[in-house]
Design an enzyme around this catalytic site. Structure first.
Site, PDB file in Angstrom:
ATOM      1  N   HIS A  58       9.657   6.910  18.866  1.00 54.50           N
ATOM      2  CA  HIS A  58       8.860   5.783  18.370  1.00 54.50           C
ATOM      3  C   HIS A  58       9.738   5.024  17.376  1.00 54.50           C
ATOM      4  O   HIS A  58      10.319   5.632  16.478  1.00 54.50           O
ATOM      5  CB  HIS A  58       7.581   6.299  17.693  1.00 54.50           C
ATOM      6  CG  HIS A  58       6.911   5.242  16.869  1.00 54.50           C
ATOM      7  ND1 HIS A  58       6.514   4.043  17.414  1.00 54.50           N
ATOM      8  CD2 HIS A  58       6.598   5.191  15.540  1.00 54.50           C
ATOM      9  CE1 HIS A  58       5.963   3.300  16.462  1.00 54.50           C
ATOM     10  NE2 HIS A  58       6.014   3.970  15.312  1.00 54.50           N
ATOM     11  N   CYS A  90       0.137   4.347  15.990  1.00 49.35           N
ATOM     12  CA  CYS A  90       1.145   4.121  17.040  1.00 49.35           C
ATOM     13  C   CYS A  90       1.141   5.203  18.119  1.00 49.35           C
ATOM     14  O   CYS A  90       1.952   5.162  19.042  1.00 49.35           O
ATOM     15  CB  CYS A  90       2.531   4.022  16.415  1.00 49.35           C
ATOM     16  SG  CYS A  90       2.621   2.755  15.151  1.00 49.35           S
ATOM     17  N   GLU A 129      -3.739  -0.499  18.100  1.00 53.44           N
ATOM     18  CA  GLU A 129      -4.297  -0.372  16.752  1.00 53.44           C
ATOM     19  C   GLU A 129      -4.553  -1.753  16.178  1.00 53.44           C
ATOM     20  O   GLU A 129      -4.876  -1.898  15.004  1.00 53.44           O
ATOM     21  CB  GLU A 129      -3.371   0.443  15.857  1.00 53.44           C
ATOM     22  CG  GLU A 129      -1.958  -0.059  15.768  1.00 53.44           C
ATOM     23  CD  GLU A 129      -1.038   0.851  14.978  1.00 53.44           C
ATOM     24  OE1 GLU A 129      -1.272   0.983  13.772  1.00 53.44           O
ATOM     25  OE2 GLU A 129      -0.108   1.414  15.576  1.00 53.44           O
TER      26      GLU A 129
HETATM   27  N1  CAA Z   1      23.440  -3.160   3.367  1.00 46.49           N
HETATM   28  C1  CAA Z   1      23.210  -2.097   4.171  1.00 46.49           C
HETATM   29  N2  CAA Z   1      22.152  -1.266   4.015  1.00 46.49           N
HETATM   30  C2  CAA Z   1      21.299  -1.504   2.995  1.00 46.49           C
HETATM   31  C3  CAA Z   1      21.506  -2.581   2.105  1.00 46.49           C
HETATM   32  C4  CAA Z   1      22.633  -3.424   2.313  1.00 46.49           C
HETATM   33  N3  CAA Z   1      22.885  -4.466   1.528  1.00 46.49           N
HETATM   34  N4  CAA Z   1      20.511  -2.566   1.195  1.00 46.49           N
HETATM   35  C5  CAA Z   1      19.709  -1.507   1.508  1.00 46.49           C
HETATM   36  N5  CAA Z   1      20.194  -0.873   2.586  1.00 46.49           N
HETATM   37  C6  CAA Z   1      19.641   0.292   3.276  1.00 46.49           C
HETATM   38  C7  CAA Z   1      19.137   1.371   2.317  1.00 46.49           C
HETATM   39  O1  CAA Z   1      20.188   2.172   1.848  1.00 46.49           O
HETATM   40  C8  CAA Z   1      18.180   2.114   3.235  1.00 46.49           C
HETATM   41  O2  CAA Z   1      18.902   2.952   4.087  1.00 46.49           O
HETATM   42  P1  CAA Z   1      18.395   4.470   4.344  1.00 46.49           P
HETATM   43  O3  CAA Z   1      16.971   4.350   4.830  1.00 46.49           O
HETATM   44  O4  CAA Z   1      19.326   4.995   5.379  1.00 46.49           O
HETATM   45  O5  CAA Z   1      18.459   5.165   3.027  1.00 46.49           O
HETATM   46  C9  CAA Z   1      17.595   0.998   4.117  1.00 46.49           C
HETATM   47  O6  CAA Z   1      18.483  -0.127   3.977  1.00 46.49           O
HETATM   48  C10 CAA Z   1      16.198   0.577   3.730  1.00 46.49           C
HETATM   49  O7  CAA Z   1      16.218   0.312   2.357  1.00 46.49           O
HETATM   50  P2  CAA Z   1      14.970   0.700   1.436  1.00 46.49           P
HETATM   51  O8  CAA Z   1      14.586   2.126   1.666  1.00 46.49           O
HETATM   52  O9  CAA Z   1      15.265   0.260   0.056  1.00 46.49           O
HETATM   53  O10 CAA Z   1      13.889  -0.264   2.087  1.00 46.49           O
HETATM   54  P3  CAA Z   1      12.455  -0.662   1.612  1.00 46.49           P
HETATM   55  O11 CAA Z   1      12.082  -0.002   0.331  1.00 46.49           O
HETATM   56  O12 CAA Z   1      12.420  -2.125   1.680  1.00 46.49           O
HETATM   57  O13 CAA Z   1      11.474  -0.013   2.731  1.00 46.49           O
HETATM   58  C11 CAA Z   1      10.474   0.455   4.835  1.00 46.49           C
HETATM   59  C12 CAA Z   1      11.770   0.067   4.112  1.00 46.49           C
HETATM   60  C13 CAA Z   1       9.903   1.718   4.202  1.00 46.49           C
HETATM   61  C14 CAA Z   1      10.796   0.744   6.288  1.00 46.49           C
HETATM   62  C15 CAA Z   1       9.467  -0.724   4.719  1.00 46.49           C
HETATM   63  O14 CAA Z   1       9.969  -1.809   5.443  1.00 46.49           O
HETATM   64  C16 CAA Z   1       8.082  -0.367   5.205  1.00 46.49           C
HETATM   65  O15 CAA Z   1       7.243   0.078   4.442  1.00 46.49           O
HETATM   66  N6  CAA Z   1       7.783  -0.582   6.563  1.00 46.49           N
HETATM   67  C17 CAA Z   1       6.473  -0.305   7.140  1.00 46.49           C
HETATM   68  C18 CAA Z   1       6.191   1.194   7.287  1.00 46.49           C
HETATM   69  C19 CAA Z   1       7.073   1.862   8.344  1.00 46.49           C
HETATM   70  O16 CAA Z   1       7.603   1.245   9.234  1.00 46.49           O
HETATM   71  N7  CAA Z   1       7.196   3.194   8.229  1.00 46.49           N
HETATM   72  C20 CAA Z   1       7.940   3.969   9.223  1.00 46.49           C
HETATM   73  C21 CAA Z   1       7.340   5.344   9.441  1.00 46.49           C
HETATM   74  S1  CAA Z   1       5.609   5.209   9.841  1.00 46.49           S
HETATM   75  C22 CAA Z   1       5.548   4.880  11.524  1.00 46.49           C
HETATM   76  O17 CAA Z   1       6.489   5.112  12.239  1.00 46.49           O
HETATM   77  C23 CAA Z   1       4.304   4.259  12.085  1.00 46.49           C
HETATM   78  C24 CAA Z   1       4.510   2.801  12.230  1.00 46.49           C
HETATM   79  O18 CAA Z   1       4.940   2.314  13.279  1.00 46.49           O
HETATM   80  C25 CAA Z   1       4.189   1.943  11.077  1.00 46.49           C
END
Ligand code: CAA
Length: 390
Positions: A233, A111, A79
């Site tokens: 994945h 993906c 991609e």
């Molecule tokens: N210590 C331990 N854990 C902590 C923490 C700390 N101090 N602070 C936060 N966390 C945990 C949270 O509790 C959360 O855990 P859960 O998911 O188990 O609830 C985790 O860390 C992530 O925290 P947030 O949800 O607040 O994270 P974020 O808002 O920064 O977003 C994300 C994370 C959505 C993955 C972001 O990085 C993102 O948008 N990534 C790109 C999109 C992606 O990868 N999507 C996945 C599905 S799509 C797909 O699979 C296709 C692809 O390849 C893209």
């Protein structure tokens, strides 16, 4: 007839950044990245590498061992392709000095492209049992510096040879798949940075998994107890676990313990490389096979593929006698350990030094350490590639 993966190769760049350092630079608790997201290191590609060089380097791991005159199909699943028209597969064909008598093309569906290529290869070999197919899944995951997705970037490629009577793992004829037009993650053509609705994308990933897993159980009568391991994945290593945990309560304690232990082994490489989009599921497979002694020939592995946009597919594979002889665990770990660690400013500089979205000529850094193939630059809007030893 058994059809499946006969060889598998891996390539990931020689540079990485530690996510604890990125967390410090972004004023984030490092445990969010390391525990909450489940990523420790992230591969960083110099601009002398792209999906063509990385894909060719992954296939280069085994291309010298196989009869290339039998390859009838070469598919690149990506991609983050290098051209909106011409496929990177034809460049890879030339770089690997493969014969002309094959079909070459590129597949795109986020993906899911690697799995799409693998299934096309399976069908091709079913129709032409004497031929083989080379499937390459390669990507550079880029969301942008200090973006929400930054912690889930990465780069790398997995190459697989698909054949009859495969020596590593069959691809069983039991696939269950769904497609649905949603906007959870995408990349407009003017940019190399992906856009994602983070939370929504994770919800959709889980929902797609639950749908195909429920249908798979109905269609086959199998349950989690029939699986020695389940591979997912892995956009980040916590993601597959979130999906797996929704299915685990239906299994016995012993099955749960087994699947969790194998899941951990399937994430070891991703934790150090990051998301490689189309190749991530196959990086998980390779990580599992190279980091466990708990599997044996005849074991059935679950495979969940997810490509935003979105397509989800669940299928199984059965390990073949002698499969461990075709792996290269020590080499892969040595390569990961030998990488150069970048400081955050060095990572940011490497991230920003890229082939521009413009008609200008461009030269990559000739000193950048790369794999077997190098992108030298762009001259008159044509990419210039070469083998490193020529
Ligand atoms: N210590 C331990 N854990 C902590 C923490 C700390 N101090 N602070 C936060 N966390 C945990 C949270 O509790 C959360 O855990 P859960 O998911 O188990 O609830 C985790 O860390 C992530 O925290 P947030 O949800 O607040 O994270 P974020 O808002 O920064 O977003 C994300 C994370 C959505 C993955 C972001 O990085 C993102 O948008 N990534 C790109 C999109 C992606 O990868 N999507 C996945 C599905 S799509 C797909 O699979 C296709 C692809 O390849 C893209």
């Amino acid at each position: 007839m058994k059809i499946g993966i006969d060889r598998i190769g891996l390539y990931s760049p020689h540079y990485y950044v530690a996510l604890a350092d990125v967390a410090a630079a972004r004023n984030v608790d490092p445990n969010k990245y390391i525990i909450g997201i489940g990523q420790t290191e992230q591969a960083v590609p110099p601009s002398a590498e792209d999906v063509v060089t990385m894909g060719a380097s992954a296939a280069n791991e085994f291309i010298g061992d196989i009869d290339t005159s039998k390859i009838g199909l070469l598919v690149l699943g990506t991609e983050t392709g290098i051209d909106a028209s011409k496929s990177g597969a034809v460049v890879i064909q030339r770089l690997l000095q493969l014969p002309m008598g094959m079909r070459t093309f590129e597949i795109k569906q986020a993906c899911y492209g690697g799995t799409a290529g693998l299934m096309a290869a399976r069908d091709y070999v079913a129709a032409h049992p004497d031929k083989t197919a080379l499937v390459i899944a390669a990507d550079i995951a880029r969301y942008g510096l200090a973006s929400g997705g930054e912690v889930t970037q990465g780069a790398g490629a997995v190459a697989m040879l698909v054949s009859a009577n495969p020596r590593i793992m069959t691809i069983e004829d039991d696939s269950v798949f769904i497609s649905k037009d949603i906007s959870d993650f995408w990349r407009p053509v003017y940019t190399d940075l992906a856009l994602a609705k983070g939370k929504y994308s994770t919800e959709q990933y889980i929902e797609f998994f639950q749908t195909v897993w429920a249908r798979y159980q109905q269609d086959t009568g199998r349950t989690l107890a029939d699986f020695a391991a389940a591979n997912f994945h892995l956009p980040y290593t916590k993601m597959g676990m979130k999906a797996l945990k929704t299915a685990l309560p239906a299994a016995s304690a012993a099955v749960q313990e087994r699947l969790l232990a194998r899941y951990h082994e399937s994430t070891i490489y991703s934790r150090r490389i990051g998301n490689i989009y189309t190749g991530s599921l196959y990086l998980a497979l390779l990580s599992l096979l190279e980091n466990t002694s708990a599997l044996k020939a005849g074991d059935r592995l679950g495979m969940f593929s997810y490509g935003s946009g979105a397509v989800g597919e669940f299928y199984s594979g059965v390990l073949q006698p002698g499969y461990t002889d075709l792996l290269a665990a020590a080499k892969h770990v040595q390569e990961l350990d030998a990488r150069t660690e970048l400081t955050v400013p060095e990572y940011e500089a490497m991230f920003n030094n890229k082939v521009p979205y413009a008609a200008d000529d461009y030269a990559t850094d000739p000193k950048a350490v790369v794999g077997a193939f190098r992108l030298e630059g762009v001259v008159k809007q044509e990419r210039q590639y070469r083998r490193n030893d020529k």
